[in-house]
Design a protein around this motif. Sequence first.
Motif, PDB file in Angstrom:
ATOM      1  N   GLY A 152       0.791  -1.229   0.000  1.00 40.13           N
ATOM      2  CA  GLY A 152       0.000   0.000   0.000  1.00 40.13           C
ATOM      3  C   GLY A 152       0.820   1.274   0.000  1.00 40.13           C
ATOM      4  O   GLY A 152       0.268   2.367  -0.016  1.00 40.13           O
ATOM      5  N   GLY A 153       2.131   1.150   0.003  1.00 36.87           N
ATOM      6  CA  GLY A 153       2.995   2.315  -0.043  1.00 36.87           C
ATOM      7  C   GLY A 153       3.417   2.638  -1.472  1.00 36.87           C
ATOM      8  O   GLY A 153       2.816   2.170  -2.436  1.00 36.87           O
ATOM      9  N   ARG A 154       4.451   3.445  -1.608  1.00 40.77           N
ATOM     10  CA  ARG A 154       4.980   3.832  -2.909  1.00 40.77           C
ATOM     11  C   ARG A 154       6.486   3.681  -2.865  1.00 40.77           C
ATOM     12  O   ARG A 154       7.102   3.814  -1.829  1.00 40.77           O
ATOM     13  N   TRP A 155       7.080   3.450  -4.032  1.00 37.21           N
ATOM     14  CA  TRP A 155       8.539   3.405  -4.123  1.00 37.21           C
ATOM     15  C   TRP A 155       8.974   4.092  -5.414  1.00 37.21           C
ATOM     16  O   TRP A 155       8.230   4.177  -6.374  1.00 37.21           O
ATOM     17  N   LEU A 156      10.187   4.603  -5.400  1.00 40.69           N
ATOM     18  CA  LEU A 156      10.740   5.302  -6.556  1.00 40.69           C
ATOM     19  C   LEU A 156      11.109   4.279  -7.619  1.00 40.69           C
ATOM     20  O   LEU A 156      11.989   3.446  -7.408  1.00 40.69           O
ATOM     21  N   ARG A 157      10.431   4.320  -8.750  1.00 39.73           N
ATOM     22  CA  ARG A 157      10.728   3.396  -9.855  1.00 39.73           C
ATOM     23  C   ARG A 157      11.972   3.829 -10.610  1.00 39.73           C
ATOM     24  O   ARG A 157      12.827   3.032 -10.944  1.00 39.73           O
ATOM     25  N   ASN A 158      12.063   5.131 -10.925  1.00 42.76           N
ATOM     26  CA  ASN A 158      13.227   5.643 -11.646  1.00 42.76           C
ATOM     27  C   ASN A 158      13.209   7.165 -11.682  1.00 42.76           C
ATOM     28  O   ASN A 158      12.192   7.800 -11.428  1.00 42.76           O
ATOM     29  N   TRP A 159      14.380   7.698 -12.001  1.00 41.07           N
ATOM     30  CA  TRP A 159      14.532   9.106 -12.341  1.00 41.07           C
ATOM     31  C   TRP A 159      14.440   9.186 -13.854  1.00 41.07           C
ATOM     32  O   TRP A 159      14.852   8.263 -14.555  1.00 41.07           O
ATOM     33  N   TYR A 160      13.932  10.284 -14.365  1.00 43.00           N
ATOM     34  CA  TYR A 160      13.729  10.426 -15.800  1.00 43.00           C
ATOM     35  C   TYR A 160      14.031  11.872 -16.161  1.00 43.00           C
ATOM     36  O   TYR A 160      13.378  12.793 -15.657  1.00 43.00           O
ATOM     37  N   VAL A 161      15.031  12.067 -16.996  1.00 46.11           N
ATOM     38  CA  VAL A 161      15.387  13.425 -17.417  1.00 46.11           C
ATOM     39  C   VAL A 161      14.804  13.640 -18.805  1.00 46.11           C
ATOM     40  O   VAL A 161      15.122  12.902 -19.745  1.00 46.11           O
ATOM     41  N   ASN A 162      13.941  14.614 -18.913  1.00 42.61           N
ATOM     42  CA  ASN A 162      13.277  14.951 -20.163  1.00 42.61           C
ATOM     43  C   ASN A 162      13.938  16.216 -20.724  1.00 42.61           C
ATOM     44  O   ASN A 162      13.959  17.249 -20.049  1.00 42.61           O
ATOM     45  N   PHE A 163      14.467  16.127 -21.933  1.00 42.29           N
ATOM     46  CA  PHE A 163      15.095  17.293 -22.548  1.00 42.29           C
ATOM     47  C   PHE A 163      14.019  18.053 -23.309  1.00 42.29           C
ATOM     48  O   PHE A 163      13.274  17.479 -24.107  1.00 42.29           O
ATOM     49  N   GLU A 164      13.941  19.343 -23.028  1.00 40.25           N
ATOM     50  CA  GLU A 164      12.830  20.167 -23.508  1.00 40.25           C
ATOM     51  C   GLU A 164      13.221  21.641 -23.501  1.00 40.25           C
ATOM     52  O   GLU A 164      14.231  22.011 -22.903  1.00 40.25           O
TER      53      GLU A 164
END
Length: 147
Positions: A29-41
């Motif tokens: 029922g908790g949450r965990w960090l799946r990944n970091w994602y850098v979006n170039f924009e």
Amino acid sequence: MWRETDLLLWKPPAAWFSVNSFFVPDSGGGRWLRNWYVNFEHPTRRTEAGFDTFDLTVDLVITPDLTRWEWKDEDEYAHVRRLGIVSGTEHQAVDDARAEVLAMLAARAGLLAHAERWAAWRWEPTWVTPRPPRSRATTERVAPEEG
């Protein structure tokens, strides 16, 4: 509104990238960090309706512990470059931004200096979902001209 994933996004106004962290549900029922994602924009522009930017297709996916990373959609980026959608000036800005992000990652600098604290972030359920203000164009009615 995201359905299964909580997103925490950092977007320095003048930067040619944003750093996103994706949190997903765990079995308890908790949450965990799946990944970091850098979006170039493009850098963010303030508009009457909110904020605008323009996705430049190439991205960097980073593991939660910051030890591994991989480029994503470089083939798409090459294609939009060939089509002229991303100009030479924009390409140089993306190259500079890529170098900036990789240096930040290597040095665990900038927001990544506090990656463990950010990985523990949780959405507060009592927070109200923000809504952009309605633009004047959608709220004002123009009376028809008499003729």
